[in-house]
Write a protein that holds these residues in place. Structure first.
Motif: not given
Length: 198
Positions: A170-194
């Protein structure tokens, strides 16, 4: 005194029976440890992982994905033959290199920080979901339901990786791109709750 042991079961010997005698399981976070990690979780024994690749992922989303409580690395500062030359060999999982002026933090240190921050975002979101579900606010409960779906989708996307954190395929860059996208989704969900009144 707590009993802990660093074990894995890929050598052909099953260490699963030993798990019930532990207070903490510390093992490699990889497919070869799946049985002992799963057994520890069945027995509510805290799981820690060590010497695991993909630093950002393994300090954040991976811990959450497999239900581990902690992560450690066996070396803080590793190097090759020439300790003041970071290009001389080993140390790709270390977080600092030695220098005549003292230790120098390197890129891996930042990956660990990013992973810890990812875990903090996950923790914040799950805490807000719990708070919203307990609130009497309809908008907050609806936002909590959406946030739970977000976390479930992320977990489902992580599932094909399984316990593959030590896999070199598994390429490290693929993992890094994926988790950055996940964090963005989580931030959006946090903002939605706020925005829903929490």
């Amino acid at each position: 005194r707590q009993r802990q042991m660093c074990i894995r079961d890929s050598s052909g010997v099953s260490y699963v029976p030993m798990v019930e005698h532990m207070d903490i399981l510390v093992t490699h976070g990889w497919e070869g440890s799946r049985k002992i990690i799963d057994r520890a979780k069945e027995l509510n024994i805290p799981v820690w992982i060590y010497n695991t690749r993909y630093l950002r992922y393994s300090y954040g989303f991976y811990l959450w994905h497999i239900g581990a409580k902690g992560r450690l690395e066996w070396e803080y500062s590793g190097w090759g033959r020439f300790p003041h030359n970071p290009f001389s060999g080993r140390g790709n999982e270390a977080v600092a290199y030695p220098s005549p002026e003292g230790r120098i933090p390197i890129y891996q240190y930042e990956l660990i920080r990013e992973g810890i921050d990812d875990y903090k975002y996950i923790y914040t979101l799950t805490s807000l979901i719990t708070e919203a579900e307990k609130s009497g606010k309809k908008e907050a409960r609806i936002a909590a339901e959406e946030a739970r779906k977000c976390l479930a989708e992320i977990k489902a996307e992580l599932e094909p990786l399984g316990y593959a954190c030590k896999e070199r395929s598994i390429r490290r860059s693929d993992i890094d791109i994926r988790v950055a996208r996940y964090r963005r989704k989580i931030v959006d969900a946090i903002l939605g709750l706020v925005e829903a009144g929490l």
